[in-house]
Design a protein around this motif. Structure first.
Motif, PDB file in Angstrom:
ATOM      1  N   PRO A  90      10.304   4.817 -12.151  1.00  0.00           N
ATOM      2  CA  PRO A  90       9.806   5.850 -11.239  1.00  0.00           C
ATOM      3  C   PRO A  90      10.863   6.927 -11.007  1.00  0.00           C
ATOM      4  O   PRO A  90      12.046   6.639 -10.841  1.00  0.00           O
ATOM      5  N   ASP A 143      -2.314   6.649 -16.964  1.00  0.00           N
ATOM      6  CA  ASP A 143      -1.174   6.594 -16.052  1.00  0.00           C
ATOM      7  C   ASP A 143      -1.143   5.242 -15.341  1.00  0.00           C
ATOM      8  O   ASP A 143      -2.164   4.771 -14.847  1.00  0.00           O
ATOM      9  N   GLU A 144       0.052   4.642 -15.285  1.00  0.00           N
ATOM     10  CA  GLU A 144       0.205   3.298 -14.709  1.00  0.00           C
ATOM     11  C   GLU A 144      -0.827   2.357 -15.333  1.00  0.00           C
ATOM     12  O   GLU A 144      -1.700   1.800 -14.668  1.00  0.00           O
ATOM     13  N   HIS A 177      -0.940  -0.549 -16.298  1.00  0.00           N
ATOM     14  CA  HIS A 177      -1.146  -1.930 -15.847  1.00  0.00           C
ATOM     15  C   HIS A 177      -2.371  -2.068 -14.950  1.00  0.00           C
ATOM     16  O   HIS A 177      -2.921  -3.148 -14.813  1.00  0.00           O
ATOM     17  N   HIS A 178      -2.830  -0.958 -14.345  1.00  0.00           N
ATOM     18  CA  HIS A 178      -4.031  -1.026 -13.496  1.00  0.00           C
ATOM     19  C   HIS A 178      -5.287  -1.333 -14.303  1.00  0.00           C
ATOM     20  O   HIS A 178      -6.291  -1.758 -13.726  1.00  0.00           O
ATOM     21  N   THR A 205       3.756   3.735 -17.800  1.00  0.00           N
ATOM     22  CA  THR A 205       3.976   2.856 -16.651  1.00  0.00           C
ATOM     23  C   THR A 205       5.421   2.992 -16.212  1.00  0.00           C
ATOM     24  O   THR A 205       6.305   3.230 -17.025  1.00  0.00           O
ATOM     25  N   THR A 216       6.647   0.663 -13.752  1.00  0.00           N
ATOM     26  CA  THR A 216       6.939  -0.550 -13.002  1.00  0.00           C
ATOM     27  C   THR A 216       6.809  -1.752 -13.915  1.00  0.00           C
ATOM     28  O   THR A 216       6.272  -1.667 -15.014  1.00  0.00           O
ATOM     29  N   GLU A 237       2.747   4.043  -5.065  1.00  0.00           N
ATOM     30  CA  GLU A 237       2.826   4.227  -6.505  1.00  0.00           C
ATOM     31  C   GLU A 237       2.484   5.654  -6.903  1.00  0.00           C
ATOM     32  O   GLU A 237       1.458   6.183  -6.521  1.00  0.00           O
ATOM     33  N   GLY A 238       3.383   6.280  -7.640  1.00  0.00           N
ATOM     34  CA  GLY A 238       3.089   7.560  -8.241  1.00  0.00           C
ATOM     35  C   GLY A 238       3.139   8.752  -7.310  1.00  0.00           C
ATOM     36  O   GLY A 238       3.288   9.872  -7.759  1.00  0.00           O
ATOM     37  N   GLN A 285       6.990  -0.727  -7.309  1.00  0.00           N
ATOM     38  CA  GLN A 285       6.222   0.478  -6.977  1.00  0.00           C
ATOM     39  C   GLN A 285       6.706   1.074  -5.651  1.00  0.00           C
ATOM     40  O   GLN A 285       6.884   2.286  -5.522  1.00  0.00           O
TER      41      GLN A 285
END
Length: 574
Positions: free
Chosen positions: A39, A133-134, A136-137, A162, A164, A337-338, A361
Motif C-alpha cells: 500500500p 484492483d485488490e 483477493h476480493h 493487490t 496486501t 483498504e485502498g 489493509q
C-alpha cells in the motif's frame, strides 16, 4: 463521440519499481499479469499507465476497472481522469453498455457477481483491458469468484493488483497463476512484486512504529464468573479474546488512556513538520465508533469525523476529511483498504479483526509518504497475535491452497464469538460485562524488533516514546528507540542502586514473575542485537530475522521465555 486517447507525455514520472514492472509487462504481452505492491507504492498510477499504453497502441479499445467498494470507484475514476482516461463510475448493471464518450467503466466485485453476463457482453463488444484492483476480493465468495471469471474470460488483457497478503482460505482467485511447490501445495505466483521493505528502503513509504499497550483487565463472563487478566500475557484464546474485548470497551479506562496518548503523538507530529497530520481510529462496530468519537471529543475538545459504513454519504465524508485539517476520523472498517488519505499518520487499532489480510489493509492507510522523513505511529492492544503481525510487516505472503490450518494460530471465529453479546432473554440472559481496564505502554515494535520497558500511561517514561521526533529516517528511528531504551535501563539501574544503598533494603528482592522475566529477556536480546548491529552494520530487523531462522519461533514480541533465552545464547555466538 469517442474520447481522445490519453497523452503518454503528460503522465507523472514513474517510480523505479513501476518502470521495471511496466517493461516486464510490455515484454511479456501475456493475457494475465499479477502485480503485488505494498500500500502506498502507486499501484493505481502503474495500472493507468499500462492502460494508456494499450489504448494508444491499439491493443485494447476499452478499460474496465473492478474495485472492492463504491468509494474506490470514485477514487479510480478521478485518478484516471487526471491522466486523460475517462471512466464511468456511475455505471449500473441496468445500463448494459458504457456511454460512447467514456473509455470504459469502474464497477465493484459485488456488481459483477450480481450480473456477470452484463459485464461479459460489455467485454466482448470491444477489445477490453480488465484491471482487477485488490484481486483477493474475487475470492470473498464463490459468487464473486465465479462472476469475475465468467464476466472477464473474453478480455484481451487482465491486470491483477493487490497490496496486501493474499487470502488464508482455499478459494482459488480467478486469473491468478498458481505453482506447485516442493511440498505439493499450490502457491500464487506474482509477475511483479514490490514489498514494504523495498518501498521503505526507497523512501516510498513511511516507517511505522507500533506502540503496544497492555494493562489489567477485569470482566464478568456469560456464566457470571468474574475474571481478571493482564492484556498481552500468555493465556488461552478465549481469555485473550475476552481481555481484548474488555480493553476496547469505551466505558473502561484503557481506550481513553490510549486515545489520549495517540492524540499526544499526533500533536508531536503536527508540531514537527506535518501540520495537517490526521489520526484514524478503526472500530469493530458502529456503536463502538460513536462511543470512541465521544471519547475523542472529551479528550481533545474537538469533534471527530465518523464514517460508519459504505453508504451514500461515506465517500463525501472521507473526501471532506482528506482535504481538511481535522484531527481525527473514526471508521468501522470503511477506511481499511485502498482509500487514499495521505495525511493519516497516527492510528488506533481498536477492532477485533485479526487476520493478516485485514491487518495489512488497515496499516496500509498510514504508510503513504509525502515527503522524506515522515513517520507513522499505530497504537494497538498488546495481544500476542497482533504483536506478531506488527513484527512481520515486511513479510511477503502468497496464497496457498490446501494448507493445513495452524492449530496454534489465532481463531478469528472464537474472537468474533467472544466479541458478540449473547442474544438470550428473560431469566436466562447473562451477558458478558467488561468491568475495568487500565492501560500502560508495553513495548514499541519497529522493523521486527521490540524496544522499551513497561511504562504507565501519563508518566514521563511514556512521554519519552510519544515525543519521538516526527521527521525521521528508518535508521534514525531504530537509533533513537535504542537510545530511549538504554536511558530507561540506566534510570532503572540508578533507582535499584539507590534502594540498595538504603539501610532498610536488606530484604532479598522478590522473584520476578513470568511477565517481568519476559520483559527482561526481551531487553537483553535487544541490547545484544544492537551490539551486533554496531559490529556488522546489519539492520536490527535482519539480525532478528536471522535468529528466528536459526532458532525458530515467532517474533520476539510474542516469543516465550525459552525462545528468548535460546536467541540470546545464539546471538552471543554470531
Amino acid at each position: 463521440m469517442a474520447p481522445r486517447l490519453p497523452a503518454l507525455e503528460t503522465f507523472p514520472p514513474l517510480r523505479a519499481w513501476q518502470r521495471k514492472a511496466m517493461v516486464e509487462y510490455l515484454r511479456r504481452r501475456t493475457e494475465d499479469f499479477t502485480t503485488v505492491a505494498t500500500p502506498g507504492a502507486g499501484k493505481t498510477t502503474f495500472a493507468l499507465r499500462i492502460a494508456a499504453e494499450l489504448l494508444n497502441d491499439g491493443t485494447v479499445e476499452a478499460v474496465t476497472v473492478v474495485a472492492p467498494t463504491e468509494h474506490l470507484k470514485t477514487q479510480w475514476a478521478q485518478s484516471a481522469a487526471r491522466v486523460g482516461i475517462q471512466l464511468d463510475a456511475a455505471f449500473r448493471n441496468a445500463d448494459l453498455h458504457s456511454a460512447a464518450d467514456f473509455h470504459g467503466a469502474v464497477v465493484t466485485y459485488a456488481q459483477v457477481g450480481m450480473a456477470p453476463q452484463v459485464h461479459r457482453r460489455r467485454t466482448m463488444t470491444r477489445r477490453t483491458l480488465i484491471i482487477l484492483d485488490e484481486i483477493h476480493h474475487a475470492g470473498d465468495s464463490r459468487t464473486w469468484g465465479d462472476g469475475v471469471k465468467a464476466a472477464f474470460e473474453p478480455a484481451v488483457r487482465r491486470l491483477m493488483l493487490t497490496g496486501t497478503p493474499f487470502r488464508s482460505d482455499d478459494n482459488p482467485i480467478p486469473f491468478v497463476a498458481y505453482e506447485r511447490g516442493g511440498d505439493g501445495l499450490l502457491r500464487s505466483r506474482a509477475d511483479s512484486v514490490y514489498g514494504y521493505s523495498d518501498a521503505l528502503r526507497d523512501g516510498v513509504v513511511r516507517p511505522v512504529l507500533f506502540l503496544a499497550y497492555s494493562g489489567e483487565t477485569r470482566w464478568r463472563t456469560n456464566a457470571g464468573e468474574e475474571l481478571a487478566a493482564r492484556l498481552g500475557e500468555p493465556m488461552t484464546q478465549d481469555l485473550v479474546a475476552q481481555a481484548w474485548r474488555t480493553a476496547l470497551d469505551p466505558a473502561g479506562d484503557w481506550m481513553p488512556q490510549v486515545l489520549r496518548a495517540a492524540d499526544a503523538r499526533l500533536t508531536v507530529l503536527r508540531n514537527a513538520g506535518m501540520p495537517d497530520a490526521g489520526g484514524l481510529v478503526i472500530a469493530s462496530d458502529q456503536q463502538a465508533a460513536r462511543s470512541y468519537a465521544k471519547l475523542i471529543e472529551q479528550v481533545t475538545g474537538e469533534r471527530a469525523a465518523v464514517v460508519l459504513s459504505d453508504d451514500q454519504g461515506a465517500s463525501a465524508r472521507i473526501a471532506t476529511f482528506a482535504a481538511s485539517e481535522q484531527r481525527w476520523l473514526v471508521a468501522v472498517r470503511m477506511v481499511s483498504e485502498g482509500v487514499d488519505i495521505p495525511r493519516l499518520a497516527v492510528g488506533v487499532y481498536a477492532t477485533s479483526a485479526s487476520t493478516p489480510l485485514y491487518f495489512a489493509q488497515a496499516i496500509g492507510r498510514f504508510v503513504r509518504a509525502r515527503r522524506p522523513g515522515e513517520t507513522a505511529s499505530v497504537f494497538l492492544p498488546s495481544v500476542p497475535h497482533l504483536l506478531g503481525l506488527a513484527s512481520e510487516m515486511e513479510a511477503e505472503r502468497d496464497h496457498v491452497l490446501g494448507k493445513a490450518k495452524d492449530p496454534d494460530g489465532f481463531d478469528d471465529d472464537l474472537l468474533e464469538r467472544a466479541q458478540r453479546d449473547d442474544q438470550a432473554s428473560g431469566e436466562l440472559e447473562k451477558r458478558f460485562a467488561a468491568l475495568s481496564a487500565t492501560a500502560e505502554l508495553d513495548q514499541v515494535i519497529f522493523d521486527g524488533a521490540s524496544f522499551g520497558t513497561a511504562a504507565q500511561a501519563g508518566t514521563p517514561e511514556e512521554e519519552e516514546y510519544l515525543g519521538l521526533p516526527g521527521l525521521l529516517t528508518a535508521d534514525q528511528v531504530a537509533m533513537l528507540l535504542s537510545k530511549r531504551q538504554a536511558e530507561q535501563l540506566a534510570a532503572q539501574r540508578r533507582r535499584a542502586a539507590e534502594r540498595t544503598a538504603e539501610p532498610a533494603a536488606e530484604a532479598p528482592a522478590p522473584p520476578m514473575s513470568a511477565a517481568q522475566r519476559r520483559v527482561a529477556l526481551r531487553r537483553q536480546l535487544n541490547a545484544l542485537v544492537a551490539a551486533q548491529h554496531h559490529r556488522t552494520g546489519q539492520p536490527h530487523g535482519k539480525i532478528h530475522a536471522e535468529l528466528r531462522r536459526i532458532c525458530g519461533g515467532p517474533p520476539s514480541a510474542q516469543a516465550t521465555i525459552e525462545q528468548l533465552e535460546e536467541r540470546i545464547a545464539t546471538v552471543q555466538t554470531l
